[in-house]
Scaffold this motif. Structure first.
Motif, PDB file in Angstrom:
ATOM      1  N   ALA A  12       4.302   5.409   6.293  1.00 59.65           N
ATOM      2  CA  ALA A  12       3.460   5.728   5.133  1.00 59.65           C
ATOM      3  C   ALA A  12       3.937   5.047   3.856  1.00 59.65           C
ATOM      4  O   ALA A  12       3.136   4.800   2.945  1.00 59.65           O
ATOM      5  CB  ALA A  12       3.427   7.238   4.936  1.00 59.65           C
ATOM      6  N   CYS A  13       5.219   4.722   3.780  1.00 61.57           N
ATOM      7  CA  CYS A  13       5.749   4.114   2.551  1.00 61.57           C
ATOM      8  C   CYS A  13       5.075   2.786   2.240  1.00 61.57           C
ATOM      9  O   CYS A  13       4.969   2.383   1.079  1.00 61.57           O
ATOM     10  CB  CYS A  13       7.262   3.920   2.653  1.00 61.57           C
ATOM     11  N   LEU A  14       4.604   2.096   3.276  1.00 66.30           N
ATOM     12  CA  LEU A  14       3.962   0.800   3.069  1.00 66.30           C
ATOM     13  C   LEU A  14       2.675   0.962   2.268  1.00 66.30           C
ATOM     14  O   LEU A  14       2.447   0.265   1.277  1.00 66.30           O
ATOM     15  CB  LEU A  14       3.687   0.149   4.425  1.00 66.30           C
ATOM     16  N   ALA A  15       1.826   1.894   2.695  1.00 66.98           N
ATOM     17  CA  ALA A  15       0.567   2.142   1.983  1.00 66.98           C
ATOM     18  C   ALA A  15       0.835   2.682   0.587  1.00 66.98           C
ATOM     19  O   ALA A  15       0.158   2.309  -0.387  1.00 66.98           O
ATOM     20  CB  ALA A  15      -0.284   3.126   2.783  1.00 66.98           C
ATOM     21  N   SER A  16       1.825   3.523   0.464  1.00 67.30           N
ATOM     22  CA  SER A  16       2.165   4.110  -0.829  1.00 67.30           C
ATOM     23  C   SER A  16       2.608   3.036  -1.820  1.00 67.30           C
ATOM     24  O   SER A  16       2.177   3.026  -2.980  1.00 67.30           O
ATOM     25  CB  SER A  16       3.265   5.153  -0.640  1.00 67.30           C
ATOM     26  N   GLN A  17       3.456   2.128  -1.352  1.00 62.41           N
ATOM     27  CA  GLN A  17       3.945   1.074  -2.245  1.00 62.41           C
ATOM     28  C   GLN A  17       2.852   0.073  -2.585  1.00 62.41           C
ATOM     29  O   GLN A  17       2.809  -0.458  -3.704  1.00 62.41           O
ATOM     30  CB  GLN A  17       5.153   0.379  -1.614  1.00 62.41           C
ATOM     31  N   LYS A  18       1.963  -0.194  -1.646  1.00 59.95           N
ATOM     32  CA  LYS A  18       0.833  -1.092  -1.938  1.00 59.95           C
ATOM     33  C   LYS A  18      -0.045  -0.501  -3.044  1.00 59.95           C
ATOM     34  O   LYS A  18      -0.531  -1.221  -3.921  1.00 59.95           O
ATOM     35  CB  LYS A  18      -0.004  -1.318  -0.673  1.00 59.95           C
ATOM     36  N   GLU A  26      -1.238  -8.339  -1.433  1.00 61.25           N
ATOM     37  CA  GLU A  26      -1.370  -9.453  -0.490  1.00 61.25           C
ATOM     38  C   GLU A  26      -0.054  -9.697   0.251  1.00 61.25           C
ATOM     39  O   GLU A  26      -0.049  -9.986   1.463  1.00 61.25           O
ATOM     40  CB  GLU A  26      -1.823 -10.714  -1.243  1.00 61.25           C
ATOM     41  N   VAL A  27       1.060  -9.574  -0.468  1.00 60.35           N
ATOM     42  CA  VAL A  27       2.366  -9.800   0.158  1.00 60.35           C
ATOM     43  C   VAL A  27       2.660  -8.694   1.163  1.00 60.35           C
ATOM     44  O   VAL A  27       3.108  -8.953   2.294  1.00 60.35           O
ATOM     45  CB  VAL A  27       3.490  -9.856  -0.911  1.00 60.35           C
ATOM     46  N   TYR A  28       2.411  -7.446   0.769  1.00 56.26           N
ATOM     47  CA  TYR A  28       2.613  -6.321   1.683  1.00 56.26           C
ATOM     48  C   TYR A  28       1.763  -6.489   2.949  1.00 56.26           C
ATOM     49  O   TYR A  28       2.247  -6.271   4.070  1.00 56.26           O
ATOM     50  CB  TYR A  28       2.243  -5.000   0.999  1.00 56.26           C
ATOM     51  N   HIS A  41       9.777 -14.124  11.985  1.00 56.78           N
ATOM     52  CA  HIS A  41      10.154 -15.081  10.936  1.00 56.78           C
ATOM     53  C   HIS A  41       9.223 -14.966   9.734  1.00 56.78           C
ATOM     54  O   HIS A  41       9.676 -14.928   8.577  1.00 56.78           O
ATOM     55  CB  HIS A  41      10.131 -16.503  11.488  1.00 56.78           C
ATOM     56  N   GLN A  42       7.926 -14.880  10.001  1.00 58.12           N
ATOM     57  CA  GLN A  42       6.959 -14.762   8.911  1.00 58.12           C
ATOM     58  C   GLN A  42       7.143 -13.438   8.161  1.00 58.12           C
ATOM     59  O   GLN A  42       6.994 -13.375   6.935  1.00 58.12           O
ATOM     60  CB  GLN A  42       5.529 -14.858   9.466  1.00 58.12           C
ATOM     61  N   ALA A  43       7.459 -12.377   8.907  1.00 54.89           N
ATOM     62  CA  ALA A  43       7.715 -11.087   8.263  1.00 54.89           C
ATOM     63  C   ALA A  43       8.943 -11.163   7.363  1.00 54.89           C
ATOM     64  O   ALA A  43       8.974 -10.602   6.261  1.00 54.89           O
ATOM     65  CB  ALA A  43       7.910 -10.006   9.328  1.00 54.89           C
ATOM     66  N   THR A  44       9.954 -11.893   7.821  1.00 54.26           N
ATOM     67  CA  THR A  44      11.179 -12.069   7.026  1.00 54.26           C
ATOM     68  C   THR A  44      10.893 -12.848   5.755  1.00 54.26           C
ATOM     69  O   THR A  44      11.356 -12.485   4.669  1.00 54.26           O
ATOM     70  CB  THR A  44      12.257 -12.807   7.852  1.00 54.26           C
ATOM     71  N   LEU A  45      10.112 -13.923   5.886  1.00 50.21           N
ATOM     72  CA  LEU A  45       9.765 -14.719   4.705  1.00 50.21           C
ATOM     73  C   LEU A  45       8.991 -13.875   3.693  1.00 50.21           C
ATOM     74  O   LEU A  45       9.198 -14.003   2.480  1.00 50.21           O
ATOM     75  CB  LEU A  45       8.927 -15.937   5.116  1.00 50.21           C
ATOM     76  N   GLY A  46       8.120 -13.011   4.203  1.00 52.78           N
ATOM     77  CA  GLY A  46       7.365 -12.130   3.313  1.00 52.78           C
ATOM     78  C   GLY A  46       8.273 -11.171   2.563  1.00 52.78           C
ATOM     79  O   GLY A  46       8.092 -10.931   1.360  1.00 52.78           O
ATOM     80  N   MET A  47       9.260 -10.620   3.256  1.00 54.22           N
ATOM     81  CA  MET A  47      10.212  -9.714   2.609  1.00 54.22           C
ATOM     82  C   MET A  47      11.028 -10.450   1.552  1.00 54.22           C
ATOM     83  O   MET A  47      11.293  -9.920   0.464  1.00 54.22           O
ATOM     84  CB  MET A  47      11.135  -9.086   3.649  1.00 54.22           C
ATOM     85  N   LEU A  64      12.647  -0.669  -2.487  1.00 54.46           N
ATOM     86  CA  LEU A  64      13.170  -1.581  -1.465  1.00 54.46           C
ATOM     87  C   LEU A  64      14.065  -0.845  -0.477  1.00 54.46           C
ATOM     88  O   LEU A  64      14.056  -1.142   0.723  1.00 54.46           O
ATOM     89  CB  LEU A  64      13.947  -2.734  -2.116  1.00 54.46           C
ATOM     90  N   LEU A  65      14.839   0.105  -0.981  1.00 59.11           N
ATOM     91  CA  LEU A  65      15.694   0.905  -0.099  1.00 59.11           C
ATOM     92  C   LEU A  65      14.834   1.694   0.888  1.00 59.11           C
ATOM     93  O   LEU A  65      15.126   1.736   2.093  1.00 59.11           O
ATOM     94  CB  LEU A  65      16.555   1.867  -0.920  1.00 59.11           C
ATOM     95  N   VAL A  66      13.783   2.309   0.380  1.00 56.73           N
ATOM     96  CA  VAL A  66      12.881   3.079   1.235  1.00 56.73           C
ATOM     97  C   VAL A  66      12.203   2.162   2.243  1.00 56.73           C
ATOM     98  O   VAL A  66      12.113   2.458   3.444  1.00 56.73           O
ATOM     99  CB  VAL A  66      11.824   3.816   0.386  1.00 56.73           C
ATOM    100  N   LEU A  67      11.708   1.014   1.770  1.00 61.05           N
ATOM    101  CA  LEU A  67      10.994   0.081   2.636  1.00 61.05           C
ATOM    102  C   LEU A  67      11.910  -0.436   3.746  1.00 61.05           C
ATOM    103  O   LEU A  67      11.492  -0.568   4.902  1.00 61.05           O
ATOM    104  CB  LEU A  67      10.461  -1.091   1.807  1.00 61.05           C
TER     105      LEU A  67
END
Length: 402
Positions: A12-18, A26-28, A41-47, A64-67
């Motif tokens: 749920a933290c993903l939707a909350s932070q978006k 867009e990045v999320y 790899h693409q997920a890492t680049l996004g982070m 960021l800690l929560v994510l």
């Protein structure tokens, strides 16, 4: 089918932070899509892109800690979202964790929490030496931040022994090591070691990754270390480094002028900068404490520059000439020469009877355009002398050259 369905349920933290950080939607989304499709790899680049946003540097922000804990970190296989930390490149994961750990803050409790977090992740990355070094160096930095200098020193020395076993390391690893090493030497008051470590840190660290404030602080500290280091008689590498550009237009710009005066042995320029910026200089305890040493140091710079300017076919110089160049009484010239010889900055022989010094070698220095121009002039003079000698021989001894 059940495993696939569960793996595609982000926390749920993903939707909350978006919703909170709409400019990063867009990045999320990109990170979520990549991770859901096992594009690690693409997920890492996004982070890596996400954590650079200034919003996460706001005091008290722990997104960021929560994510990381809920989205990136590996979760039990029975969880709706299993995470993907173990699928990441180890060095990239370590670098990401270091950035995330900074959200714990700089209070005593925050530092302890950061160290605990780093140690937990470090345990999982212990099979990768480079990632382990990155984590250990950040733990050493945090330990130094707590004021535990001896403990931090031991940690840095341990990392240094590991580093010596590698010939090819990622630049980020070397950058981390030399950063913490420079901070340790600064704390210990070792100007020379701080200067060396900081220049090596800059060699492995792209300047664009540093903020203007960081660049200005490091440039100023490097300048002070160069002036106060008792064995630093070479400023060319620092003067040619673009980090000094960060001091232009700031209250510390005078330091660049002083460094330039030292580098060319220009005592008049040194005196002018000292007089014009006396108030700013008096605010620097290191310069005030080394007032006499600085005057001796610039005279040694002047001496070396005087020797470099001498023609190659006339390497014997009178004490009176040295006295004029270094603004010293003639009776003190011999002591200056002995000091320079003891520091291995020059080589030659002193003749106290004749009051002369025969130069055989001067410490080389990094050359700027002006220095290159001087050498070009000396080379041209030498070529002219060779040409005149050739013409003389042709005219006076034609039978030998026939």
């Amino acid at each position: 089918v059940q495993t696939r369905r569960m793996a595609l349920q982000p926390p749920a933290c993903l939707a909350s932070q978006k919703a909170t950080h709409k400019h990063l939607t867009e990045v999320y989304d990109r990170i979520e899509t990549a991770a859901s499709n096992k594009l690690w790899h693409q997920a890492t680049l996004g982070m890596e892109e996400l954590v650079k946003d200034p919003v996460f540097q706001t005091a008290g922000n722990t997104d960021l800690l929560v994510l990381y804990r809920e989205f990136v970190a590996d979760q039990p296989s029975s969880s709706a979202w299993t995470g993907y930390a173990s699928k990441m490149n180890a060095v990239k994961q370590a670098s990401l964790v270091i950035v995330v750990s900074k959200q714990n803050g700089d209070t005593a409790e925050g530092i302890d929490a950061a160290i605990k977090f780093l140690e937990e992740v470090g345990e999982k990355l212990k099979t990768d030496k480079e990632a382990t070094l990155l984590i250990r160096m950040e733990i050493a930095r945090r330990t130094l931040q707590k004021g535990k200098v001896d403990e931090a020193k031991a940690q840095v020395e341990e990392c240094e022994s590991i580093l010596s076993d590698f010939s090819d390391l990622a630049p980020s690893v070397n950058s981390a090591f030399y950063l913490v090493s420079s901070l340790l030497h600064k704390t210990l008051g070792n100007a020379g070691d701080f200067y060396k470590s900081s220049l090596l840190y800059l060699a492995y660290t792209p300047l664009e990754t540093l903020s203007d404030t960081q660049k200005q602080a490091l440039a100023f500290d490097l300048g002070l270390a160069a002036l106060c280091g008792d064995k630093i008689y070479q400023f060319g590498e620092l003067l040619l480094h673009p980090i000094l550009e960060s001091l232009k237009g700031t209250a510390g710009e005078w330091l660049v002028g002083m460094l330039a005066a030292f580098n060319t042995g220009d005592i008049q320029a040194f005196e002018a900068v000292s007089a014009q910026h006396a108030a700013a200089i008096n605010e620097q305890p290191a310069l005030v404490a080394n007032t006499q040493a600085l005057r001796e140091k610039i005279r040694i710079f002047a001496l070396m520059e005087h020797f470099r300017d001498m023609p190659a076919d006339n390497r014997t110089v009178a004490f009176s000439s040295i006295a004029a160049r270094t603004s010293l009484p003639e009776e003190e010239v011999e002591l200056l020469l002995m000091k320079s010889l003891s520091l291995s900055l020059v080589k030659g022989s002193i003749s106290g009877v004749d009051g002369t010094f025969s130069v055989s070698w001067v410490q080389p220095r990094v050359m700027d355009r002006e220095s290159v121009g001087k050498q070009l002039g000396k080379l041209q003079d030498w070529m002219d002398k060779v040409q005149r000698t050739s013409v003389f021989l042709q005219n006076e001894t034609p039978e030998i050259l026939a």
